[in-house]
Structure formats: C-alpha cells, structure tokens
Design a protein around this motif. Structure first.
Motif, PDB file in Angstrom:
ATOM      1  N   ASP A 239       0.887  -1.168   0.000  1.00  0.00           N
ATOM      2  CA  ASP A 239       0.000   0.000   0.000  1.00  0.00           C
ATOM      3  C   ASP A 239       0.923   1.216   0.000  1.00  0.00           C
ATOM      4  OD1 ASP A 239      -1.277   2.237   1.410  1.00  0.00           O
ATOM      5  OD2 ASP A 239      -2.860   0.874   2.074  1.00  0.00           O
TER       6      ASP A 239
ATOM      7  N   SER B  64      -0.667   6.604  -2.485  1.00  0.00           N
ATOM      8  CA  SER B  64      -1.895   6.952  -1.779  1.00  0.00           C
ATOM      9  C   SER B  64      -2.093   8.436  -1.470  1.00  0.00           C
ATOM     10  CB  SER B  64      -1.963   6.175  -0.454  1.00  0.00           C
ATOM     11  OG  SER B  64      -1.687   4.821  -0.666  1.00  0.00           O
TER      12      SER B  64
ATOM     13  N   ASN C 189      -3.975  12.169  -1.297  1.00  0.00           N
ATOM     14  CA  ASN C 189      -5.337  12.554  -0.962  1.00  0.00           C
ATOM     15  C   ASN C 189      -5.943  13.337  -2.117  1.00  0.00           C
ATOM     16  OD1 ASN C 189      -5.167  11.367   1.588  1.00  0.00           O
ATOM     17  ND2 ASN C 189      -4.059  13.160   2.345  1.00  0.00           N
TER      18      ASN C 189
ATOM     19  N   HIS D 286       5.072  13.057  -0.703  1.00  0.00           N
ATOM     20  CA  HIS D 286       4.625  11.784  -1.279  1.00  0.00           C
ATOM     21  C   HIS D 286       5.709  11.067  -2.074  1.00  0.00           C
ATOM     22  CE1 HIS D 286       0.571  13.709  -0.740  1.00  0.00           C
ATOM     23  NE2 HIS D 286       0.367  12.524  -0.202  1.00  0.00           N
TER      24      HIS D 286
ATOM     25  N   HIS E  46      -3.957   3.379  -2.132  1.00  0.00           N
ATOM     26  CA  HIS E  46      -5.064   3.558  -1.179  1.00  0.00           C
ATOM     27  C   HIS E  46      -5.412   5.056  -1.148  1.00  0.00           C
ATOM     28  CE1 HIS E  46      -7.336   2.243   2.420  1.00  0.00           C
ATOM     29  NE2 HIS E  46      -6.902   3.310   3.053  1.00  0.00           N
TER      30      HIS E  46
ATOM     31  N   TYR F 264     -10.291   7.399   9.746  1.00  0.00           N
ATOM     32  CA  TYR F 264      -9.141   6.826   9.028  1.00  0.00           C
ATOM     33  C   TYR F 264      -8.773   5.421   9.533  1.00  0.00           C
ATOM     34  CZ  TYR F 264      -4.325   7.169   7.007  1.00  0.00           C
ATOM     35  OH  TYR F 264      -3.142   6.975   6.333  1.00  0.00           O
TER      36      TYR F 264
ATOM     37  N   ASP G 196      -8.857   1.663   7.618  1.00  0.00           N
ATOM     38  CA  ASP G 196      -7.682   0.804   7.509  1.00  0.00           C
ATOM     39  C   ASP G 196      -7.963  -0.607   8.023  1.00  0.00           C
ATOM     40  OD1 ASP G 196      -5.502   1.830   6.131  1.00  0.00           O
ATOM     41  OD2 ASP G 196      -4.981   3.212   7.756  1.00  0.00           O
TER      42      ASP G 196
ATOM     43  N   TYR H  24       2.777  -1.227   4.431  1.00  0.00           N
ATOM     44  CA  TYR H  24       2.267   0.143   4.307  1.00  0.00           C
ATOM     45  C   TYR H  24       3.437   1.100   4.359  1.00  0.00           C
ATOM     46  CZ  TYR H  24      -2.115  -2.076   5.714  1.00  0.00           C
ATOM     47  OH  TYR H  24      -3.199  -2.901   5.788  1.00  0.00           O
TER      48      TYR H  24
ATOM     49  N   GLN I 192       3.021   9.036  10.640  1.00  0.00           N
ATOM     50  CA  GLN I 192       1.852   8.175  10.821  1.00  0.00           C
ATOM     51  C   GLN I 192       2.172   6.905  11.619  1.00  0.00           C
ATOM     52  OE1 GLN I 192      -0.914   7.617   7.597  1.00  0.00           O
ATOM     53  NE2 GLN I 192      -0.200   9.432   6.519  1.00  0.00           N
TER      54      GLN I 192
ATOM     55  N   PHE J 126      -0.432   3.640  12.724  1.00  0.00           N
ATOM     56  CA  PHE J 126      -0.298   2.228  12.349  1.00  0.00           C
ATOM     57  C   PHE J 126      -0.130   1.336  13.579  1.00  0.00           C
ATOM     58  CE2 PHE J 126       0.264   4.147   8.225  1.00  0.00           C
ATOM     59  CZ  PHE J 126      -0.471   3.286   7.426  1.00  0.00           C
TER      60      PHE J 126
HETATM   61  N1  ARG Z   1      -3.670   9.130   2.128  1.00  0.00           N
HETATM   62  C1  ARG Z   1      -2.743   9.077   3.218  1.00  0.00           C
HETATM   63  C2  ARG Z   1      -1.885  10.343   3.231  1.00  0.00           C
HETATM   64  O1  ARG Z   1      -1.652  10.951   2.196  1.00  0.00           O
HETATM   65  C3  ARG Z   1      -1.836   7.875   3.172  1.00  0.00           C
HETATM   66  C4  ARG Z   1      -2.523   6.523   3.191  1.00  0.00           C
HETATM   67  C5  ARG Z   1      -1.627   5.417   3.619  1.00  0.00           C
HETATM   68  N2  ARG Z   1      -2.255   4.119   3.589  1.00  0.00           N
HETATM   69  C6  ARG Z   1      -3.111   3.649   4.484  1.00  0.00           C
HETATM   70  N3  ARG Z   1      -3.655   2.466   4.296  1.00  0.00           N
HETATM   71  N4  ARG Z   1      -3.410   4.316   5.568  1.00  0.00           N
HETATM   72  O2  ARG Z   1      -1.388  10.714   4.274  1.00  0.00           O
END
Ligand code: ARG
Length: 577
Positions: free
Chosen positions: A126, A129, A131, A140, A166, A320, A324, A342, A348, A352
């Motif tokens: 994953d 991803s 936004n 990113h 994702h 969120y 997940d 991930y 983050q 997790f």
């Molecule tokens: N969209 C999120 C961001 O830009 C990252 C997602 C990561 N993947 C997940 N399964 N939480 O911060």
C-alpha cells in the motif's frame, strides 16, 4: 559466492572437530554468520574471526586459527589461507573468481541477484496513496518510490505482488470541496485547470472557514459537513461531483506515475471500504472492545502505552483507522497475503501501531503480517522551487526543474544526442529518485538539486552514465565476451568481480530491512569498482585474446547488474547520455 562461502563454512566446521572433538565442533550456520568480508584486499576475500571461540576451546584466538588452518581441507576455489592475529584470512583463487563466479554472473545476467524464497507467497503493498483534490507534493515522493521499489524487490525474489494506491478519496474534505465548487467554481475552470483548480478551491474554503471561525460563525463549516453527510448517504448529485473530482485528480497523478514508470494493480481508495466497515465495527462491539468517550467510540489502548484508537465519531461517522481495519480484512480475504506493507511518513507511525494493535486484540492472528515502513521528512535546501499552492512543493514541479537542468547539461555536453527530451527526463527524474533513495529511509533529507545532478557525485546521473559507458564499450567491441578462467587478476579486476558477486546478498537484505538504499549504495559500489577497473585496464583494446574476452564479460556483468539495480529502485537507464 554463496556456494563458496557455504563450502568454506563446512570445511571450517569439519576442521573444528579436530580441536576438542565432535561435541565442541562449530556448527556450519554459526560460521556462515561469522564470516566477514574484510575491508582491505590484503586481508583476504573472506575472513573468519576466532575471538568468540576462545571460551569454548579455552585457547587464544591465534592458536585456534592455527589449528583450524592445519586441519582444514581446502575447498575448491580457495587459493590460500593465512593467519593474522585471531583471524583466518581466506583468499579466493583467481581462476575460480573468473571461471566460476563471473561465469555464473554471465550466465544469469540481470537475474543474478534474483531469489526464489518468495515463490508461492503474496505481498500486498500500500503506497503513494495521495489525498484526492489535495496537492501531490514532495512528502509523497518517499511513499511512492520506496513503495514501488519494495514491490519490484519482492517480485525479484519470486513473490506475487499487489500494489495498491489507497487513495484518500473519502472524508469531510469532499463536503468542503462540493460547497466551494458550487459557490466559486465552474466546470470550465476545473476542466482547464485540473487538480490545481480543485486545490485552490480547497485552499479558499479552508481559509474562509477559518475566518468565519474567528468571527464566531460556522455557516461554511456546517454546510460542508451537511454535504459530506449527503454524499455518505448516496446523494446522486454529490456522488457525481465526487467521482469527477477523483477523475481529475487521478489524471494528474498518472502523469507523475508515468514519468516514474509506476503502475498500480488497484486504486481502491478509502471510499471503497464504506460498506466493509460495519462488519468490523460490529465485531468490536460484540467483543466488547469499544468504549464511549465523549460520544465517540474508541478502543482503549492504555495497556499498551498508546492513546486510544478512534473508531467512530460522535455522529457515528467512521475514521481513518476504521477504514484501515476494514481494508486489511478485505485484503486478507481477497489476496491471502503473506505480508501487507504500508509505506508512509514516520508521522503516521502511531496511527499504524494503534490499529495494528486493535487488529491483534480483535483476534486476527495474522495481524503480525502487517508491516509499517516509515520514512523521514524532506526539506528543500539551496534553491527555491516555484510553488503554485502556498508553501508546498509539488512533485511535478520538482521533476520539471530537474529535467530542465538536465536538458541544459546535455545541451552543453552532448548536443548531438538523439532522444534529447526522453534522456533529459530519464536523467532528471532518475537524479531526484536516486538522491532520495541514497540515504537510509528513516533519515530526514535536505534536498539539494545541484548535488542530485552532479555527474561526479554518488548520484543517479553518475550511475546512469556508467551504465551507458559499459553499453557503448560492448557495442564498439562487438562482443559480450566470455567468462574464461584466467589467472593473475589485477587488484581492480578482483575487486570488481567480488563487488558484483554481492548482488544476491544485497537484494536479500534490502527486502529483509525494507530498505531500497541498500540497492542504491550497491549501484555506486559497482560504478566505483568499474571505473577503477576501466582506468587501469584496457578492455576492448586488450591484446591478449582470452583476457579481452574475460574483461568484456566482466563489463557485460556490470552492464546487466547495474541496469537491474537501477530498475529495482525505479530508475530508468538510457543507452546513451
Ligand atoms: N492518504 C494518506 C496520506 O496521504 C496515506 C494513506 C496510507 N495508507 C493507508 N492504508 N493508511 O497521508
């Protein structure tokens, strides 16, 4: 090299029986773990330290080394064994290096570093991803290139891999965007401006909400929330807008993915799990794992020294972590993965750790197969890059700057080259990626464009240039050589074969540590070893026929292995620069 290493370990183990009998013999595995690659060629090609054995044998390490040397049956490929201090220094025979190790490299080519320990297993990754309707910025870059590189590395080891983008395509930001679009936006402006137009609408509404808040008003905030609730309840008009916003954003991301040569197997974003969350929420309820906290539903994690994991807001909407959790269960059922990886910024890590723990206490016995791979932050030093959206730096602007600069360098150094644009793109984008992936992923990076583009540094352009050089040597010679057994190897020839021989070890550790920098560093080791060899030894012009064939085979080994190493870290390698 691995076979030789194993045979050496076996021979040392057998020799160790003669010291104090079978019982105290050193197991082959222990010897394999202890064998070292000495930093200096004068200390041998492999070394076995005897220090830790002095307790077992009640003997000084040099004495143990001497006894082992006396008793050892020298395996094929070992030329000489010397005792230095408490070490057995082992020298590999020239003819073995050239006629066996290089021959294996020549036979396997770019697949020399491949493995099959992943056969029959599936890995879900994953990564990237972004936004939707928010900028795709340099933050990113890490998830995109580390994630894709880990995918390629796992594939190289035989795993079946599923790359999932994702997408952050659900949440209150869509309520805001719908309100902003109806108030200030237009279809034409978005069709023309693409994601930039969406971002500016989003920035505008956030600013206005803030201004309202300061004045004690909540009109826009409430309207946004209401639109999102309508979206959640399947309002057709809002759904159509949401789909459209997503399409516009994806079209933009695709351009960057194309530059990077990245594709995904699935774009199932957060919205995809909307109907998959109630089942998990129900399990949490049934198992009595949820508590109410100021109206919100949480899982208390104080026993694990973590703040609570939020599952439902007080209005019942999901969060969120909830998405997940549902996504992990869906992926396990759909792909029956061996690992689910991930890749996100270290910011983050807590998120997790929290929901992985929730999975574990929910009773999913495969929760230990979820891996978070965090990475450090990026800042940009040296030079200012154009920013279109406030103070974030877009990935595409970063690449565009690198490509422009490369075009300038090529214009100056090699103006006659064909495919100028394609080459400038491969080198510019490659330079950014290589620079990014050169350091340990958890370190913070200060990005300096001129350093990334320095053809004389430990950079992408340097590696690509070396790749192109090996290609043109082979092309001019009109032969790919032959890995003949030769003796009297020069120091640089030996060093180059040994460096190449480490490729399988490097790919295995890059997977084990989930660390692409092991590959970028290896690529630089190969380039340095090749360039030393190239300066010292004539290749295509070598007069001795068999030596020429051997050197060409060595050059081809570099070409194929370096090319594959670069591919594994998402870097293209033009034939000419
Ligand atoms: N969209 C999120 C961001 O830009 C990252 C997602 C990561 N993947 C997940 N399964 N939480 O911060």
């Amino acid at each position: 090299m691995n076979k030789l290493k194993y045979n050496i370990a076996k021979a040392i183990s057998a020799a160790s029986k003669t010291i104090k009998g079978e019982e105290l013999a050193i197991p082959v595995e222990d010897i394999l773990g202890a064998l070292e690659y000495p930093p200096d060629a004068s200390m041998g090609d492999l070394a076995f330290p005897c220090f830790k054995l002095s307790r077992t044998f009640r003997m000084a390490p040099p004495m143990i080394a001497a006894k082992l040397k006396d008793a050892i049956e020298t395996p094929e490929g070992v030329g000489e064994i010397r005792i230095v201090g408490g070490y057995l220094n082992i020298f590999i025979d020239d003819r073995y290096l050239s006629g066996k190790i290089l021959a294996e490299i020549a036979e396997k080519g770019a697949d020399f570093g491949a493995h099959d320990f992943g056969r029959g297993k599936t890995v879900v990754l994953d990564y990237s991803s972004p936004n939707v309707a928010k900028p795709f910025h340099i933050g990113h870059l890490g998830t995109t290139v580390i994630g894709h590189s880990l995918k390629l590395l796992h594939e190289y080891a035989g795993y079946h891999c599923i790359g999932i983008n994702h997408l952050g395509d659900w949440g209150t930001q869509f309520g805001k965007l719908i309100v902003a679009y109806r108030k200030w936006g237009s279809r034409e402006a978005i069709e023309q401006g693409g994601v930039d137009e969406l971002v500016s609408l989003y920035v505008r509404i956030n600013n206005e909400i803030k201004a309202e808040e300061e004045a004690g008003i909540r009109t826009l905030a409430d309207a946004s929330r209401a639109e999102f609730t309508k979206l959640e309840h399947g309002d057709e008009e809002n759904l159509a807008l949401w789909r459209w916003f997503k399409e516009i954003s994806l079209a933009e991301y695709e351009k960057t993915y194309k530059q990077l040569g990245i594709t995904f197997d699935s774009y199932n974003g957060e919205a995809f799990y909307t109907d998959k969350m109630p089942e998990q929420v129900q399990i949490l309820k049934d198992k009595n794992l949820m508590k109410l906290d100021a109206g919100a539903s949480i899982v208390d994690l104080s026993d694990y020294n973590m703040p609570p994991c939020l599952i439902l807001k007080s209005d019942g909407s999901t969060l969120y972590p909830t998405r997940d959790i549902a996504a992990a269960v869906y992926r396990k059922r759909t792909y029956d993965f061996d690992k689910c990886i991930y890749v996100t910024s270290a910011g983050q890590s807590l998120h997790f750790a929290q929901w992985f723990k929730v999975m574990e206490i929910m009773g999913y016995d495969w929760a230990d197969r979820l891996y978070h791979v965090p990475y450090g932050t990026v800042s940009i030093g040296g030079e200012k890059l154009a920013t279109r959206t406030g103070n974030v730096i877009l990935l595409r602007d970063l690449f565009a700057t690198a490509i422009d600069k490369c075009r300038g360098i090529i214009e100056e150094k090699n103006p006659g080259i064909e495919n100028k644009d394609e080459t400038a793109e491969a080198v510019g984008v490659g330079a950014v990626i290589f620079y990014y992936l050169y350091g340990n992923r958890s370190r913070d990076i200060n990005f300096i464009m001129d350093d990334a583009l320095d053809f004389n540094g430990n950079t992408g352009p340097y590696a690509q240039y070396t790749y192109a050089r090996t290609g043109s040597i082979l092309e001019k010679a009109g032969s790919t050589g032959e890995a003949l057994a030769v003796s009297g190897l020069t120091a640089t020839e030996r060093e180059l074969i040994k460096t190449l021989s480490l490729f399988p070890d490097k790919t295995a550790s890059a997977i084990e540590d989930m660390e692409p920098s092991i590959i970028t560093r290896f690529a630089i080791d190969v380039c340095n070893a090749f360039n030393r060899f190239y300066q010292e030894c004539p290749i295509a012009t070598c007069e001795d026929e068999s030596r020429r064939a051997f050197r060409l085979a060595l050059t081809r080994g570099v070409h194929e292995i370096l090319g594959r190493a670069l591919e594994l870290v998402c870097i293209k390698h033009p034939d000419k620069i």
